[in-house]
Design a protein around this motif. Structure first.
Motif, PDB file in Angstrom:
ATOM      1  N   ASP A 101     -10.115  22.853  -0.626  1.00  0.00           N
ATOM      2  CA  ASP A 101     -10.806  22.673   0.436  1.00  0.00           C
ATOM      3  C   ASP A 101     -10.866  23.751   1.387  1.00  0.00           C
ATOM      4  OD1 ASP A 101      -8.810  22.207   2.249  1.00  0.00           O
ATOM      5  OD2 ASP A 101      -9.451  20.096   2.584  1.00  0.00           O
ATOM      6  N   SER A 165     -17.064  18.092  -5.951  1.00  0.00           N
ATOM      7  CA  SER A 165     -16.804  16.707  -5.850  1.00  0.00           C
ATOM      8  C   SER A 165     -16.159  16.035  -7.114  1.00  0.00           C
ATOM      9  CB  SER A 165     -18.255  16.222  -5.597  1.00  0.00           C
ATOM     10  OG  SER A 165     -18.904  15.995  -6.559  1.00  0.00           O
ATOM     11  N   GLN A 166     -15.731  14.759  -6.733  1.00  0.00           N
ATOM     12  CA  GLN A 166     -15.214  13.809  -8.259  1.00  0.00           C
ATOM     13  C   GLN A 166     -16.375  13.928  -9.112  1.00  0.00           C
ATOM     14  OE1 GLN A 166     -12.280  11.603  -8.951  1.00  0.00           O
ATOM     15  NE2 GLN A 166     -13.723  12.211 -10.766  1.00  0.00           N
TER      16      GLN A 166
END
Length: 226
Positions: A101, A165-166
């Motif tokens: 991140d 993202s996941q």
């Protein structure tokens, strides 16, 4: 097609470019890496790295160590890293990914997520007086982490300028079948590792223009994830 590395001297040199660096020595920015791998041994082996032998040539290392997945960030003479807990079986295809991140600082490892086959790993972490990566002149390599060269296969390696993202990672895993990455706006470099390539050049199918050069080998493998 995929790339089959001999673990002795095979690697791909994708060159150095500003769009492959995610720190300026003071702050980091988000990035992600995705690839399919099949390893032949559990010793430390590079997957996608920007890491040389001297501290001034080190940025990030996505690799296996002890048969487990790790992302290491290097800056200010020290590092932060997260290591997965799953041990890879040899001679088995896996989709692997890491996201970061870009938070930087001495607990940068808390911003790292590792994925195997679309599932987030439980991780162990470590860090020192890390601040941020620097933008060095070190090339990006496929299959090489300094002297640690992969014995096995790499396919569909990619670098993104965002924290995926996941759901992104799950979609890229594609239930075990590689899928196109062209719809991801943050895609910088995507090396298909033989599909549409003419040896020894790996065409960058992203926006980065970072073609790779196969070093010490020239043929592609028909062993691919399915």
């Amino acid at each position: 097609r995929s790339l089959d590395f001999d673990g002795t001297d095979d690697f791909v040199d994708c060159g150095d470019a500003d769009n492959l660096s995610f720190g300026n020595g003071s702050t980091d920015s988000p990035f992600s890496i995705s690839a399919w791998i099949k390893i032949g041994q559990t010793t430390a082996q590079g997957i996608v790295t920007k890491y040389g032998s001297g501290s001034s040539t080190r940025e990030y290392v996505f690799y296996t160590t002890g048969g487990k997945l790790r992302l290491l960030l290097w800056g200010n003479g020290t590092n932060n890293f997260a290591t997965g807990t799953t041990t890879f079986a040899t001679d088995t295809w896996y989709h692997v990914a890491c996201t970061y991140d870009g938070r930087g600082g001495s607990t940068a490892y808390n911003g790292i997520t590792l994925y195997i086959n679309g599932i987030a790993e439980s991780v162990t972490t470590s860090g020192g007086s890390y601040t941020a990566m620097s933008n060095t002149s070190q090339p990006v390599y496929l299959g090489k982490e300094n002297a640690k060269l992969i014995d096995g296969n790499i396919d569909e390696a990619a670098i993104f300028s965002s924290e995926l993202s996941q759901s992104d990672i799950t979609a890229i895993y594609g239930s075990g079948v590689p899928t196109s990455l062209s719809s991801y706006s943050s895609l910088i470099s995507w090396w298909r590792c033989g599909d549409g390539d003419t040896s020894p050049t790996l065409t960058d199918n992203g926006s980065g223009g970072n073609n790779g050069t196969m070093t010490n080998f020239t043929t592609f493998s028909t062993d691919v994830p399915t």
